[in-house]
Design an enzyme around this catalytic site. Structure first.
Site, mmCIF file in Angstrom:
data_model
loop_
_atom_site.group_PDB
_atom_site.id
_atom_site.type_symbol
_atom_site.label_atom_id
_atom_site.label_comp_id
_atom_site.label_asym_id
_atom_site.label_seq_id
_atom_site.Cartn_x
_atom_site.Cartn_y
_atom_site.Cartn_z
ATOM 1 C CG ASP A 79 -0.390 -0.367 2.499
ATOM 2 O OD1 ASP A 79 0.846 -0.505 2.594
ATOM 3 O OD2 ASP A 79 -1.157 -0.519 3.460
ATOM 4 C CG ASP A 496 1.600 0.007 11.032
ATOM 5 O OD1 ASP A 496 0.748 0.669 11.641
ATOM 6 O OD2 ASP A 496 1.770 0.108 9.811
#
Length: 935
Positions: A79, A496
Site C-alpha cells: 500500500d 505499526d
C-alpha cells in the site's frame, strides 16, 4: 497493519502533475521519474552500496499477482512501499520502485498490478498514495517491457489511492488475455472505468459504463480519507469468449465489480461496447474480488458489507453460471448464519490446473484468527485452515514457520483457540500459482505467507507447510532512528510494529520491543555518555502509558508508571547526556520532564506544547526545543525545568516541518533542517546553543540531518542530510562541516518519502541509516569498506559472557522453569531501591497475560531476587517464564531462575506469566523485592 504517511505537507513535496481536463496524456519519464532499474542493492556512482536492515515484511501486502502466461513470474503490491517481483532462484522479492523520488513520492503507493499473459515481460502498475489533500500529486499508470526493471508512465488527470480504504479489493487493472494491447482500469472517486488500446500508453474513460460506484466508509469524515467513493473495484475477463493468436479476437465477455451494495457486478458481452447490471446478483454486499474460471463456466465473487481492509462484519461467496445466468450462493459460512457470521470475504483464487478448486479468505476476522477456506468441488463443500475439536481445542491443517520473521508472534502468549503467530488479518490477497497447484501465497497486514505443498490440504493426515515468503519485502514506516556509540548499532522507532534493536545489521531481530509493546513508537533517544540508558515514546493506550525506559541498551524495557495529563500520542522525547533526566513533548499535552524514569512528570515552563525536544550531547543540563509553527527555538539549562526562547529569527516556520539535532562531542553544536517552498527552507547551523544561526548558502532545501564517525584524519563528525544541493535531490555527506557535499545515493535508490529519519554510524565512517515511509530501513556503506557482516560492530558487551541466555521468553514458554533457584535470595534490597512495572499484555474473558520488569534503582547489585504482590482481584497464575511463580490465595511471588538473578545497579530483569480470572482482573499496585517495598 494500518499504514500512514508521516510527513503530510503538500507544499514541500512539489507541484501536482498538470493535466488538462480529461484529455489523454502520454509522457516519457524524466528527471526523478526517469526510467530506472530497481535493484535490491547496487553500488552508486558515488561509491556507496545500499541495502535494507532486515526486518522482513512489516506491512500490508494487499495482493500477489502471478503471470498466467509464464512460469515463476509473480508480483506483489504494497500500500505504501512499492511493488516487488519474485526471484525464483533465491526465493525472494526484488523491489521495483526504489527509483521513486521526492517529487513523485506518491508512486510508492500501488493501487493495482497487471501482468501481461501474452508478452510476459510486460507488466503494469497503477500508482498513487491518497485521493484526498494529503497527496498533492495525481496518479499514474506505469508500464514496463522488462518485468519492472525499467518503466515509462502515463499521468492520470486525477488521484489514485494505494493507501486508501478499499485498497485490498481488485485487481482494478487488468490486461485482456486475448488482445494484450487492451487494458481496463477501475478508478476511485467517481472516475469510472477507463480503457487503453495501446499497451497502456494512452487512456480514455469508458463512457458507456453506467456506474462509477457510491460506497464510502464514512460520509462524515471531513479529511476526505474515509469519505471517498471507493469506485470501480475489479475487472475480470472470460478468456473463453475470445480467441488468441495472430488472427485472435478480443475478449467479448468482461465482468466489472463496483463499490455499490445494490449494484456490484456488471457485464459486457460485446468487448466493452455496452454494459449491463448482471441480473439476479446478490445485494447488500460489495464484491471485493471477481474471477472467471479458466473454462469460462463460472464467475466467482467474494463479498463483504464493508470495503476493508480492516472492517467487515458479514459477507458471502457466490458463483455465477455464465451460460445460464444463474447465481448460486456457495459461502463456507453464510451471512444468514448469524451465530457464526462475523467477517467478510475477500481473498479469492482459482487453481488454473483444476478449475473446480477455489480458495477464499475471511479477511476481516482478527479473533481467533483469519479464515482461509478451500473447496475442490466448485464451492459445494469447504474445509477451513483450522477447525475446532471441541472448543477451544483447535486442529490446524497446517504448520507455520516464522523463523524468517520470528517477531510475528508479537511476544504474545494467548489462550486457545487463539494461537501465536496468527495466520493473519487483512488477508485480502490470495493466489495459487497457475503453473503449480502446490504453490500458494497470501498477504496479511504484517507479512506474506506461502506454501509449496498446498495439495496436502486435501489429505486427512498431511499438513500444509506454511512459512514466511516475504524475504526481500521491507515495508515498515520509520519514525526515528538512533545509532549509539556502543551496544547495538541501530535502534529504531517504527509505525505499526513498534521498533527493533538490531544487534546485527544482517539479521532479523527475534522480537520487536516488549514491555511495553505499542503499535507505533514515535521517538527514541539515548544518553550520550551512558548509551545503555534509552527512552522511547509511542502511541500507548488507556491501560499502557506512552513512554518507556531501558537501562540495557534497549534490550529490556519498562513502561513509565505515570505520564503527563492529556497525552494522546507519543510526540518526541530527549534524554540527558548522562541519563539523569528525560524531557518529553507528547501529542496534546504539555512538554514535561522526569528525573525518576517516568514515575513522575513535571510540566516544563517557557515552551509551548507540541514543540520538538532534543538534548545536548555533552551538557546533561541542556535541552533544546523548536516550535515549527512560529519558527522559535528554545533553550533549557536546568535539565528541562524551564525554557527560554532564543532571539534568533528567519528560521523555518508555518507549513512543512523541521528537525533539530545536536552534535555528539561538542556542547551547543546544533543543526536544523527543514522548511517548505512557501517560506524559509534549508539547513541552519548554530555553535552557541541556538542563540544564533547561520543558514548554509550551498544547501537549497533540506529535510533532515544526522551525524556519524569522522572521516579519517578529521575530528569533526561526518554530516548526512536529505536535501537538494546544487539543484539535485538526494542523500548527501559532508566531511567538512557543510562546506562541501557529496551525493551518496543515485536515481535508482531514492525510496520515495524519506525525510523522517537519518543518522550516521558513530563507529563506522561512511555508514548512514535512512528511514523510509514504507520501504523499511535502508543503509549505505562506502564501497570498499567491507560488507555489513564484516563491518558491523559486535553488540555484545565484553562484560557479558557469551553463554548467558537471553531473558526474552521463547514464543512458546515452558511452564516448567529451566532451573530451580534458591527460595531465599542471597541479597536483599533496601526499601525504596527497586522499581516494578506490571504490564497487562493481553486480556480476554477469563484469562490474561502479564509482564513484569523489576529494576534495581539502588546502589548495590542483586545476586537474586523475589518479587511479591497481592492481587486485588480473583486472578490465578497458571504458568510463567523467566521466573518461578507461586501463589497462595491472593499472594503471589516470583523468583529469578538461574540465568537472570544478577541485576546490577541501574539494570533490570523481566519475566511474564499467564493467568485466569472470574470477576475482577484489576492490576496490583504495590510490590516488594526481596522483602522490601519498592518506591
Amino acid at each position: 497493519m494500518r499504514r500512514s504517511w508521516k510527513n503530510a505537507v503538500s507544499a514541500v513535496l512539489g507541484a501536482v502533475l498538470a493535466v488538462a481536463g480529461l484529455g489523454v496524456v502520454s509522457v516519457s519519464l524524466s528527471g526523478s521519474t526517469a526510467a530506472a532499474a530497481s535493484a535490491a542493492s547496487a553500488a552508486s556512482g558515488s561509491g556507496y552500496t545500499w541495502q535494507n536492515v532486515p526486518i522482513v515484511g512489516g506491512g500490508f501486502v494487499p495482493d500477489v499477482v502471478f503471470n498466467t502466461g509464464a512460469k515463476n513470474v509473480a508480483y506483489a503490491r504494497t500500500d505504501i512501499g512499492g511493488m516487488y517481483r519474485w526471484n525464483q532462484s533465491s526465493s525472494s522479492w526484488t523491489p521495483l520502485l526504489d527509483w521513486v523520488g521526492f517529487t513523485n513520492w506518491n508512486e510508492q503507493g500501488v493501487v493495482s498490478v497487471a501482468a501481461d499473459p501474452v508478452q510476459t515481460n510486460r507488466v503494469y502498475a497503477a500508482v498513487g498514495m491518497y485521493t484526498n489533500s494529503w497527496d498533492p500529486n495525481n496518479g499514474a499508470i506505469l508500464r514496463s517491457t522488462d518485468q519492472g526493471s525499467t518503466w515509462s508512465a502515463t499521468p492520470l488527470p486525477f488521484k489514485l489511492g494505494g493507501n486508501m480504504p478499499g485498497r485490498g479489493m481488485g485487481e482494478r487493472l487488468m490486461v485482456d488475455p486475448n488482445d494484450d494491447a487492451v487494458l481496463y482500469m477501475g478508478m476511485p472517486s467517481g472516475h469510472g472505468l477507463w480503457k487503453s488500446t495501446d499497451y497502456g500508453v494512452t487512456w480514455a474513460q469508458v463512457t458507456a459504463f453506467p456506474n462509477v460506484g457510491n460506497y464510502v466508509q464514512d460520509s462524515t469524515d471531513t479529511t476526505g480519507y474515509l469519505s471517498d467513493n471507493q469506485g470501480v473495484a475489479w475487472v475480470a475477463f472470460d478468456k473463453a469468449s475470445g480467441t488468441t493468436g495472430a488472427a485472435g479476437t478480443p475478449t467479448k465477455t468482461i465482468f466489472v465489480g463496483v463499490a455499490d451494495v445494490q449494484n456490484t457486478v456488471y457485464e459486457s458481452t460485446n468487448g466493452g461496447a455496452t454494459w449491463s447490471r448482471v441480473a439476479g446478483q446478490p445485494t447488500g454486499f460489495l464484491a471485493h474480488k471477481g474471477l472467471v474460471d479458466p473454462t469460462g463456466a463460472y464467475l466467482y465473487i467474494t463479498t463483504s458489507d464493508k470495503g476493508g481492509p480492516y472492517d467487515g462484519a458479514s459477507g458471502d461467496v457466490w458463483k455465477y453460471a455464465i451460460a445460464s445466468g444463474t447465481w448460486t450462493q456457495i459461502s463456507p459460512v453464510k451471512s444468514s448464519d448469524t451465530s457464526n457470521d462475523f467477517y467478510g470475504y475477500s481473498g479469492l483464487t482459482i487453481d488454473q490446473q483444476h478449475p473446480n478448486t477455489i480458495m477464499v479468505t475471511g479477511y476481516s476476522s482478527w479473533w481467533p484468527d483469519t479464515f482461509i477456506y478451500r473447496s475442490t468441488d466448485g464451492g459445494a463443500t469447504w474445509t477451513n485452515a483450522w477447525s475446532y475439536n471441541g472448543y477451544p481445542t483447535r486442529v490446524d491443517k497446517y504448520t507455520l514457520d516464522v523463523s524468517a520473521s520470528p517477531w510475528l508472534s508479537w511476544g504474545n502468549y494467548p489462550s486457545p483457540p487463539e494461537e501465536t503467530p496468527k495466520l493473519g488479518w487483512m488477508s485480502e490477497g490470495l493466489a495459487i500459482d497457475p503453473f503449480n497447484s502446490d504453490r500458494m501465497m497470501f498477504g496479511t497486514g504484517a507479512t506474506l505467507y506461502g506454501t509449496t505443498n498446498l495439495t496436502a490440504w486435501d489429505s486427512s493426515t498431511a499438513k500444509v507447510k506454511l512459512s514466511v515468503m516475504a524475504q526481500g519485502i521491507e515495508e515498515t514506516a520509520v519514525t526515528d532512528l538512533v545509532s549509539p556509540p556502543s551496544g547495538a548499532p541501530l535502534l529504531s522507532a517504527l509505525g505499526d510494529v513498534d521498533g527493533f534493536r538490531h544487534t546485527d545489521l544482517t539479521k532479523v531481530p527475534a522480537m520487536m520491543y516488549q514491555s511495553p509493546n505499542w503499535s507505533t513508537s514515535t521517538s527514541i533517544d539515548y544518553a550520550e555518555a551512558n548509551p545503555n540508558d534509552v527512552v522511547r515514546v509511542g502511541n500507548g493506550s488507556s491501560t499502557v502509558n506512552s513512554a518507556a525506559f531501558s537501562s540495557d541498551d534497549g534490550a529490556d524495557w519498562y513502561a513509565a508508571s505515570s505520564q503527563p495529563s492529556g497525552v494522546t500520542a507519543g510526540g518526541t522525547v530527549a534524554m540527558a547526556a548522562d541519563g539523569s533526566a528525560a524531557v518529553w513533548s507528547p501529542t496534546s499535552a504539555a512538554v514535561s520532564y522526569t528525573t525518576t524514569t517516568g514515575s513522575s512528570w513535571t510540566a516544563s515552563t517557557g515552551i509551548p506544547a507540541g514543540a520538538q525536544v532534543r538534548s545536548d550531547r555533552v551538557n546533561p543540563k541542556k535541552f533544546y526545543g523548536f516550535n515549527y509553527a512560529t519558527g522559535t527555538f528554545y533553550l533549557s539549562t536546568d535539565g528541562g525545568k524551564t525554557f527560554t526562547a532564543s532571539a534568533a529569527t528567519n528560521l523555518p516556520s508555518g507549513t512543512g516541518g523541521a528537525y533539530v539535532h545536536a552534535v555528539p562531542g561538542t556542547e551547543g553544536d546544533l543543526w536544523l533542517a527543514g522548511g517548505s517552498t512557501s517560506g524559509a527552507y534549508g539547513l541552519w547551523h548554530s555553535t552557541d546553543s541556538g542563540a544564533t544561526w547561520t543558514k548554509l548558502a550551498n544547501v537549497q532545501q533540506a529535510d533532515n540531518i544526522g551525524f556519524g564517525a569522522p572521516a579519517p584524519g578529521r575530528t569533526n563528525k561526518a554530516l548526512y542530510t536529505i536535501a537538494e544541493i546544487g539543484g539535485v535531490r538526494g542523500i548527501f555527506r559532508s566531511d567538512d562541516d557543510g562546506s562541501t557535499w557529496t551525493r551518496i545515493n543515485d536515481d535508482q535508490h531514492q525510496w520515495g518519502n524519506i525525510g523522517a529519519a537519518i543518522t550516521g554510524d558513530p563507529r563506522v565512517y561512511g555508514r548512514v541509516y535512512v528511514g523510509t515511509n514504507g520501504r523499511g530501513i535502508v543503509y549505505g556503506t562506502m564501497t570498499g569498506t567491507g560488507s555489513s557482516s564484516s563491518s558491523s560492530p559486535s553488540t555484545t558487551p565484553s562484560t557479558t559472557p557469551s553463554t548467558t541466555p537471553s531473558t526474552t521468553p521463547s514464543t512458546t514458554p515452558s511452564t516448567t522453569p529451566s532451573a530451580t533457584p534458591s527460595t531465599t535470595p542471597s541479597s536483599s534490597a533496601p526499601a525504596g531501591t527497586c522499581h516494578v512495572t506490571y504490564t497487562k499484555a493481553s486480556e480476554w474473558g477469563g484469562g490474561f497475560t502479564a509482564n513484569i520488569t523489576v529494576a534495581n534503582t539502588g546502589a548495590s547489585p542483586w545476586t537474586a531476587w523475589t518479587v511479591a504482590w497481592t492481587y486485588p482481584g480473583d486472578q490465578k497464575v497458571t504458568n510463567g517464564w523467566n521466573a518461578t511463580v507461586t501463589q497462595t490465595g491472593a499472594k503471589v511471588s516470583a523468583t529469578n531462575v538461574a540465568y537472570n538473578g544478577s541485576v546490577a545497579s541501574g539494570s533490570s530483569a523481566s519475566f511474564g506469566f499467564q493467568g485466569t480470572w472470574t470477576s475482577n482482573d484489576t492490576s496490583p499496585t504495590a510490590f516488594s523485592v526481596n522483602g522490601a517495598a519498592c518506591s
